[in-house]
Design an enzyme around this catalytic site. Structure first.
Site, short mmCIF file in Angstrom:
data_model
loop_
_atom_site.label_atom_id
_atom_site.label_comp_id
_atom_site.label_asym_id
_atom_site.label_seq_id
_atom_site.Cartn_x
_atom_site.Cartn_y
_atom_site.Cartn_z
N ALA A 100 26.48 -49.05 -132.41
CA ALA A 100 26.13 -47.91 -133.92
C ALA A 100 25.66 -49.39 -134.87
O ALA A 100 24.59 -49.51 -135.77
CB ALA A 100 27.07 -47.11 -134.61
N TYR A 146 22.27 -47.52 -127.78
CA TYR A 146 23.69 -47.92 -128.20
C TYR A 146 24.17 -46.54 -128.54
O TYR A 146 24.14 -45.60 -127.80
CB TYR A 146 23.13 -48.57 -129.68
CG TYR A 146 23.29 -47.98 -131.28
CD1 TYR A 146 23.67 -47.09 -131.75
CD2 TYR A 146 21.12 -47.80 -130.77
CE1 TYR A 146 22.94 -46.60 -132.49
CE2 TYR A 146 20.60 -46.70 -132.05
CZ TYR A 146 22.09 -46.09 -132.67
OH TYR A 146 21.01 -45.01 -133.64
N CYS A 147 25.94 -47.69 -128.36
CA CYS A 147 26.82 -45.77 -128.82
C CYS A 147 27.61 -46.85 -129.60
O CYS A 147 27.12 -47.66 -130.45
CB CYS A 147 27.54 -45.67 -127.33
SG CYS A 147 27.79 -46.35 -126.68
N LYS A 148 29.17 -46.06 -130.54
CA LYS A 148 29.70 -45.83 -131.39
C LYS A 148 30.12 -47.23 -130.94
O LYS A 148 30.04 -48.60 -132.37
CB LYS A 148 30.63 -45.05 -131.06
CG LYS A 148 32.00 -45.05 -132.31
CD LYS A 148 32.81 -44.65 -132.91
CE LYS A 148 33.18 -44.40 -133.65
NZ LYS A 148 34.31 -45.66 -134.10
#
Length: 147
Positions: free
Chosen positions: A16, A86-88
């Site tokens: 992220a 995206y992710c964290k």
């Protein structure tokens, strides 16, 4: 280190903090951001956005989003655009979406798609639930192909 990891000429995977860095988004000419989290922000640079509001939990149903996300990435590519997923942490949720895209639109086997995404971003590690869902998706794609 802030970076967008290139999976294909039109697909990137990231965490992220990197994906929300407008300079990176603009430098890589990203036109679509797929955010696979419930609360992480989007970049503030006017690109198209899509949210898949899931936690990184094996019990979450990411499977129902595979087609929608894969098709969005493909549409963006066909129109000359580029996507970042995206992710964290850029390890599990985003990786599973990128793998599903490669399986569906590049007709790559799950094992090969996993290696391709891992080559782009070595820290990827889809959780066991997402891996099971990817195996199910691979079976479904094979069934559709043989009809």
């Amino acid at each position: 280190m802030l970076q967008l990891c290139q999976v294909t000429s039109t697909l990137f995977i990231s965490n992220a903090s990197s994906a929300c860095t407008s300079e990176l988004i603009q430098r890589e000419a990203v036109t679509l951001c797929i955010n696979v989290t419930r609360q992480q922000p989007f970049p503030k640079c006017g690109v198209a956005t899509m949210r898949v509001p899931l936690l990184d939990e094996p019990s979450e149903d990411l499977y129902v989003h595979f087609d929608e996300c894969a098709d969005a990435i493909q549409r963006e590519a066909q129109h000359g655009g580029r996507t970042v997923v995206y992710c964290k942490n850029g390890r599990s949720r985003s990786a599973a979406i990128c793998i599903a895209y490669l399986m569906k639109h590049h007709r790559v086997a799950l094992a090969d798609a996993l290696q391709e995404v891992k080559a782009a971003r070595h820290v990827i590690d889809p959780n066991p639930g997402f891996m099971a869902q990817l195996r199910r998706y691979e079976d479904e794609l094979k069934r559709q192909e043989s009809q």
